[in-house]
Design a protein around this motif. Structure first.
Motif, PDB file in Angstrom:
ATOM      1  N   ASN A 151       0.833  -1.208   0.000  1.00  0.00           N
ATOM      2  CA  ASN A 151       0.000   0.000   0.000  1.00  0.00           C
ATOM      3  C   ASN A 151       0.870   1.261   0.000  1.00  0.00           C
ATOM      4  O   ASN A 151       2.090   1.181   0.011  1.00  0.00           O
ATOM      5  CB  ASN A 151      -0.985  -0.023   1.174  1.00  0.00           C
ATOM      6  N   VAL A 152       0.198   2.387  -0.012  1.00  0.00           N
ATOM      7  CA  VAL A 152       0.885   3.681  -0.154  1.00  0.00           C
ATOM      8  C   VAL A 152       1.853   3.918   1.000  1.00  0.00           C
ATOM      9  O   VAL A 152       3.004   4.326   0.797  1.00  0.00           O
ATOM     10  CB  VAL A 152      -0.151   4.829  -0.208  1.00  0.00           C
ATOM     11  N   SER A 153       1.387   3.648   2.199  1.00  0.00           N
ATOM     12  CA  SER A 153       2.203   3.933   3.376  1.00  0.00           C
ATOM     13  C   SER A 153       3.452   3.043   3.405  1.00  0.00           C
ATOM     14  O   SER A 153       4.549   3.497   3.736  1.00  0.00           O
ATOM     15  CB  SER A 153       1.315   3.770   4.617  1.00  0.00           C
ATOM     16  N   GLU A 154       3.302   1.777   3.025  1.00  0.00           N
ATOM     17  CA  GLU A 154       4.479   0.904   2.949  1.00  0.00           C
ATOM     18  C   GLU A 154       5.460   1.401   1.882  1.00  0.00           C
ATOM     19  O   GLU A 154       6.679   1.351   2.073  1.00  0.00           O
ATOM     20  CB  GLU A 154       4.056  -0.531   2.604  1.00  0.00           C
TER      21      GLU A 154
END
Lengths: 696, 696
Positions: B275-278
Motif C-alpha cells: 500500500n501507499v504507506s508501505e
C-alpha cells in the motif's frame, strides 16, 4: 471523578522553586496552561513559587482544596498523603514514581497508599501518573508543558501512561478534550474513569490505552452499556508477553491470552486497535463520521491508479464497490468523446479535462454518489496543488458544496495528495461528515472502524440457558475430580454425559475377560486404549488401536498393547478403555478459566492439524444460541462442517446445543481450570465426545 | 533511455496558446520547471507560446530535436508521430490518452503506433503518460505544475501512472530523483526503464508502481541482476482482480495470481509493498539505511508504554529484542535510586530525571547500543517539545553526536512525537543512518524492509537439474495427453513414474476377473476406484472405497460400485482402478502454467482441508534443491512433515527429489497447462502419488 477533572482549588505538594528550562515544575506548567482556579504550592523552603504564595504544609493552606497533587520522592509520598487526609482534601493525584512500577518496596508502599485511601474514603489517582487534563477547564496536572488547544474535541482519553497526553496529535489526530492517566491505579482505575466519561455530556468518543486489565469483568460490563451510545476505542498493548503463557491442556495452549482479550472486547462492543496509526485514525473517524450502515462504497478518484489502490484497500477491509447510480454515468459523459468510461471507481480526470473542468465534474459525481441509495459511504480522493496554475482545482469548496446540496449524512472519507494537501485538509476537516487520512488505505480503514462499530452496536447480550441434570451424580464425580485435581477418560466423559453432552459408548476393563464382555454390548468397529494416569500420553505407549473390526482383531490389539507396556515398564499394571469408534470430523471443545474474565468457551478443529492451524473460536461464558452460532460459523473449517460438494456436514443443531450445555456446565462448576474434549467426533448423525480431560 | 531523460532540445506538439490557471499547458509547465534546453512549441495557429517562437510543423523547426512530446486529440497523434519520424526525431513521448486505456478503436490506434515505432526505430513512451521527470536536469514533461525540489534524492520511479509524479511526497517521503511514467507502454516498458536505472550512477534505489506485468520473465531477469546492487521496491496493485481468475484443477484454484506474483518478486530479490504507506516508508528506509544484517534491536524510549508498543511491533515484524550490552545498565544506573530498572527496551525517562538529565542519558544509552556487537539496529523513540521549558531535550543534537562518536553504520530508526516533532525530524533526517517515521510500528516496519532486502541479497539463482528418463515411453503418453487435452489416473501416474516420481502400485481393470487378478500381485489393504473420464468426480458416484482388507471385502466393494453406477446411469460402462493403499500424510503437488512467468511449482497440504487452509507454497520453475527445501519448510504443516512429539515425519529427501523432478518434467514438457498430484501420500518410508491429472 468530576472533582478530579473540575477542581476549583488545588494544592500542589512538592512544588519546586526551580523554574524554566529543565525544571519540570508542575506549578509553572499549570499556570502557563491557564488554570483559572486557585493554586496553593506546598514547599517548606519557599515563600513564593511562580509568583504564588507558597505554604510550608497543607494544614497552612487557608481553604480545603478540591484536589491535591503530590510530586515528591517516593519515601515522602505517604506523609504528604496523610497531610491531605488531615486537611480534609478528598481527591489526590500522586505523580511520583517508584511504586508497583519499580520493586518490592515500591509495591509495599503502594499497598499502604491503597489502604489509606480505602480507610479515609479519599480517592487517589496514581501513583506514577501525569494526572489529568481537562481542556474544557484549562487543567493540566502534569510536568510537561503542553500548548493549550484552541479546538477542543469531545473525546476523552483513559490511559495507563502519560505518553498519550504528551503526544495528543500522534494518538488522536487532533487533541483530547479530557484525559486521565490512571498510572499504577492504586485506587481510581479504568472502570471509574469509563463510568464517568460514559455519562459526561461533553464527551462523545472514549479512547483507552491499556497495558493490562483491572477489574476486567466490571470493565466489560460498563463498556457493554456505554458502547451502545458512545464508541469506545481500546489500544491494548503487551500482545507478545501475553502470548507466552504456559498451559496444561490443548484448549489452554490454543487459546492465547490475547485472543481472549479480542473475544472480550468484541463482547463488550469495544473497537480494538493494534497500533498507533490505527488508534489515531479510529479516534479521527469516530469524531467525524456519525454512522456507517453498510459496506457499499462509492469511489471518486482523479487517477485510475488511485482507483485500483482503493479497490485493493476495499477488499482488504471488507468493503464492496457499490453500484454506480443509474443516471450518473450518462450525466457525466454528456458532451464527452465516446471512449470515456464511467464506472465505480469514478475516474473523474478525463471527465474534467474534456468537459466542464475538474471541480465542476468532481462535484457532480460526488453529489450523485451521496444521493444514491445504493452507496453507503464515499471514498473521495483528490490532488490539491499550490501552483497558481491549478487553482481551478478547489476541492475543499466543492466537497463542502456537495455536502450542503445533498444534506449529506454519509461518511466521506478522503485522501488528499499534492503540494497544497495540508491546507486543503484543514479546510475539509471543517466540513461535516468529511475526514481526511494520510493514504488511500487509511481512508478505507477509517471507514472500517465506524462500520465495525455499527455492526457491534446491534449485538445481543446473552443470558445463560439452564438445563436439568443429575446433581447428585455430578457431585460425586466432581468430588473425585477436585480431590485428584483431574478427571480423565471415562470419568470425564461421564460428567459430560450428566450435563447432556453425548459421549462415545465406552467401558473401562482391567483384563481380556472384561474387554470381551464389554465388546458384547458394543458394535464394531471398536477402539482400544490404555487407561490410567500412568498413560497420559497414550500414543507414546502404542496405547491406541483404532478400527478394530472383529473379536480376533480386538484380541490381537489387546495382546500387543500389554506387550508394549511390559517392554517399557514391566511393573506397571495395565488398564484399558474400550469404545465404539465414532466417525466424522475431529473437533476440539474446551473451557479455560481466565483469571481476568472467568470461563472462556472454545471450539475448533481437532486432530493432528489442531496446533498447526489453530482454527479456534472463543467466547466468554455465558454463550447463548447466537454466540454459539457465531463460534461455529467463524471457523475456517465451517464450510466442511456445513457440508461441501454434496458431502454431508455435521449435526450443527447438536453441536450448538453442546456449546450451550458446556457454557451451562461452566456456570455450575465455576472452579474448573481447564476442560478439554479432544476429540469430539461429529458427523451428520450427531456429535460424540471421544476423549476428555478436566483439570482443577 | 538516456535521451528521454537528458534531452538537449525538445519539440512540444500540441502546445496550447492558453496559459495560466486551468490551462494545463506543457510548455508553460516546462519553463516554470527551469528546463535549461531548447524548446520548440508546435502550433499552426500561434506565432509565439509563453514567449517562445512557435512553429507550424515539426519540419519547420531549425534543428533535429532530441525529444518530442505529443499532446493532441487521439486522432491527431499518428500524423504528429509521422512528422517526428520524418524530421528525424528518435524519441517521442505521447501524452494523449484514449488508447488501450479506452476502447477498441483506441487499442487499434495504439497498435499502429507500436508498428510505426518498431518500423522506424523511433522509441516511444506512452501513450497516456505524464512522461518523464529528471530533477537532476530540470526536466518535467507533464502538464501538472510541480515545484522543482531543492534536495534531489538518488531514487528513480518507474510507474504505470502519473499519480506518483504528482504526489512525490506521499509516495517517497521526499521526492523522486528521476521518474518515468510508462503509461500504456506501447513501446518503452518496465524492462527498458529498469535496465536504464540499473546502471544509472545517479540512482541508488529503484521504486516501481505496477498494475500489470509486461515482458514478465525479462523483467524478473533484469531485476534479479540489478537487485544485487540496488534495492528494487515494487508496489503491485490490482490484487483483488487477480484473485478472481477461474481455474480447472486443485493446483489452479489454490494458486492465486497474486501469490504467484509474490513468488516471482521474491525470486528476483524484489521488495514488494502492498500500500501507499508501505511504499513511502520503504523508499525512505532504503535511502537512509545502508544495510541491516541481523534481527536484534536495541530499543531506547522515554516512555514505558512506548517500549511496550515497540515490543509488540518487533514481534509483528519478526525482530527480536537484543541483549543489553553488559556494562550499559550499570553505567546508566550510577548514582540513581536502587529501584530504577534498566532493561531492553531502555526506559530512559527515570534515568534522565533522577540523574544527569534527559539528553545526556539518552546519548549515553544510544552510544552503548550502537557500540554493542549484540545489537543490529536501534529503534529510538523520543519526545520533542517546542515549549521553552523543554529545550533541555535536544534529541537531534544528541543523536547526531552519538552517531559521530560511535562511527555508526547501524540503522537508527526513530519515532519523534510532541509539539516540536516536525522540526526535530527535519534535523534528524540530515544525520547519517537515521530515519524518522510517523509511528513506532512504522519505524519498526521501516527496518523490516531493509532486513528483508539483506536476506534476499544472499539468495542463489537456481539451475534446472536434469534426470535420465525414458523419452520414448514419455512421448507416447504425452501424445495421448495432447490429443485428449488431459491425462487421468493410471496414465498420469505412469507419466510421473517415467520421470522418477513414485506412484502407488495400481492397475486398471474392466471386470471382476481382472480386479481379482490384479489383487493377486498387490498386498492389502487396497483401494478400489471407478476409472474413466465419465467419473471425473468419483466421490459423487460412490466411486472410491478405501481400506479393503481381503478378497471378500474387495468383491463387496466392486459389487456396490457397479450398482451405484447402474442406479445413476444404467448405460454407462464401468471401469476400475485397483491400488495398494498408501498411508501417511495427504499432500498435494502441482504445476501451473502462468501466462506471464511460465510454470509455477506448487506443494502443500492435500485432503479435505486443502481448500480451507490453503497451506501452499509456490516457486517459479526451475526449482533447485534449496528452493525445494524452502517450499517444504515454509509450509505451516511443516512441523508435521518433520515429525513432532515422537511421531515420525515424512521422507523429506524423497519429497525434495520429487519437487526437483517435477521441475524437470515442466522443463521437458513446456506445454502442460496444469498438473495435479492429489493426493500424494507421504510417510517415513517414502512418498507415492495416488491420483494425478494433467491438463493441456
Amino acid at each position: 471523578m468530576r472533582i478530579f477533572l473540575e477542581p476549583k482549588s488545588l494544592v500542589m505538594i512538592g512544588a519546586s522553586r526551580k523554574t524554566g528550562q529543565g525544571a519540570y515544575n508542575g506549578v509553572e506548567v499549570m499556570l502557563r496552561y491557564g488554570y483559572p482556579g486557585r493554586i496553593y504550592p506546598i514547599n517548606p523552603k519557599a515563600d513564593e513559587i511562580c509568583g504564588l504564595k507558597a505554604y510550608p504544609t497543607v494544614a497552612a493552606v487557608p481553604e480545603v482544596a478540591d484536589l491535591a497533587t503530590i510530586s515528591v520522592g517516593r519515601d515522602h509520598v505517604i506523609p504528604a498523603f496523610h497531610q491531605c487526609i488531615e486537611a480534609g482534601i478528598r481527591r489526590v493525584i500522586i505523580i511520583s514514581q517508584g511504586f508497583s512500577d519499580a520493586d518490592k518496596r515500591g509495591r509495599e508502599l503502594q499497598e499502604q497508599i491503597t489502604l489509606l485511601a480505602r480507610g479515609s474514603g479519599v480517592r487517589v489517582l496514581g501513583p506514577n501518573t501525569l494526572g489529568v487534563t481537562n481542556n474544557f477547564r484549562g487543567l493540566s496536572t502534569g510536568f510537561i508543558d503542553l500548548p493549550r488547544p484552541v479546538k477542543i474535541p469531545p473525546v476523552a482519553l483513559i490511559a495507563q501512561t502519560g505518553l498519550l497526553q504528551v503526544a495528543p496529535k500522534e494518538f488522536s489526530g487532533c487533541n483530547w478534550g479530557k484525559a486521565i492517566d490512571i498510572g499504577n491505579a492504586c485506587d481510581v482505575d479504568f472502570v471509574d474513569a469509563l463510568e464517568y466519561f460514559g455519562t459526561d455530556p461533553e464527551i462523545r468518543v472514549i479512547a483507552v490505552y491499556m497495558e493490562g486489565f483491572l477489574r476486567a469483568r466490571k470493565f466489560l460490563e460498563a463498556a457493554s452499556r456505554i458502547s451502545l451510545t458512545k464508541p469506545i476505542i481500546v489500544f491494548k498493548t503487551g500482545r507478545t508477553a501475553a502470548g507466552a503463557r504456559a498451559a496444561l491442556s490443548h484448549t489452554g495452549s490454543l487459546v492465547g491470552e490475547d485472543e481472549i482479550n479480542d473475544a472480550a472486547f468484541r463482547r463488550a462492543g469495544i473497537i480494538r486497535v493494534k497500533n498507533v496509526s490505527e488508534f489515531r485514525d479510529a479516534v479521527h473517524s469516530f469524531l467525524k463520521f456519525a454512522d456507517l450502515s453498510g459496506p457499499r462504497l462509492g469511489v471518486l478518484t482523479p487517477s485510475g491508479a488511485a482507483g485500483i489502490m482503493a479497490t485493493d484497500a476495499c477488499d482488504d477491509f471488507g468493503f464492496t464497490i457499490g453500484n454506480l447510480p443509474e443516471n450518473l454515468a450518462g450525466k457525466l459523459k454528456e458532451g464527452l468523446p465516446d471512449w470515456v468510461h464511467i464506472g465505480n471507481p469514478v475516474d473523474i480526470w478525463p471527465v474534467g479535462m474534456l468537459g466542464d473542468g475538474f471541480s465542476s465534474s468532481y462535484k457532480q459525481a460526488l453529489c450523485g454518489l451521496l444521493n444514491s441509495p445504493e452507496i453507503d459511504a464515499v471514498l473521495a480522493l483528490s490532488l490539491s496543488m499550490s501552483s497558481p496554475l491549478h487553482q481551478d482545482i478547489d476541492i475543499a469548496a466543492v466537497v463542502a458544496e456537495a455536502g450542503q446540496e445533498t444534506n449529506n449524512t454519509k461518511p466521506v472519507s478522503m485522501w488528499i495528495y499534492g503540494t497544497a494537501a495540508a491546507a486543503t485538509v484543514e479546510k475539509l476537516e471543517a466540513v461535516a461528515q468529511v475526514a481526511c487520512f494520510d493514504s488511500v488505505e487509511q481512508a478505507v480503514r477509517g471507514l472500517s472502524f465506524v462500520y465495525r462499530y455499527h455492526q457491534l452496536k446491534g449485538r445481543k447480550i446473552p443470558a445463560q440457558r439452564t438445563f436439568p441434570y443429575d446433581r447428585k451424580a455430578a457431585d460425586l464425580l466432581l468430588a473425585k475430580g477436585r480431590q485428584r485435581k483431574v478427571l480423565l477418560g471415562e470419568d470425564a466423559l461421564d460428567l459430560l454425559s450428566i450435563f447432556g453432552i453425548p459421549a462415545a459408548a465406552g467401558k473401562i476393563a482391567r483384563n481380556w475377560r472384561e474387554i470381551e464382555a464389554a465388546a458384547e454390548s458394543f458394535s464394531y468397529p471398536l477402539v482400544l486404549k490404555l487407561s490410567g494416569e500412568a498413560f497420559l500420553h497414550k500414543s507414546e505407549w502404542g496405547g491406541v488401536v483404532t478400527d478394530i473390526r472383529n473379536k480376533k482383531e480386538l484380541r490381537g490389539a489387546w495382546k500387543k498393547m500389554k506387550e508394549n507396556v511390559r517392554l517399557r515398564n514391566p511393573k506397571l499394571k495395565t488398564g484399558f478403555q474400550l469404545q465404539e469408534q465414532a466417525a466424522g470430523k475431529e473437533l476440539l471443545l474446551g473451557l479455560k478459566l481466565d483469571p481476568k474474565f472467568g470461563h472462556v468457551l472454545v471450539c475448533g478443529l481437532g486432530g493432528v492439524y489442531a496446533e498447526v492451524f489453530k482454527d479456534i473460536s472463543r467466547e466468554l461464558v455465558p454463550v447463548g444460541r447466537s454466540e454459539a452460532e457465531k463460534m461455529l460459523s467463524s471457523l475456517k473449517t465451517y464450510p466442511l462442517l456445513k457440508g461441501v460438494r454434496g458431502e454431508a456436514g455435521i449435526d450443527q443443531e447438536g453441536m450448538l446445543e453442546i456449546l450451550e450445555r458446556l457454557s451451562f456446565l461452566a456456570a455450575c462448576v465455576p472452579d474448573i481450570a481447564e476442560l478439554d474434549i479432544n476429540p469430539l467426533m461429529a458427523d451428520a448423525g450427531g456429535c460424540r465426545a471421544v476423549d476428555a480431560r478436566i483439570i482443577w
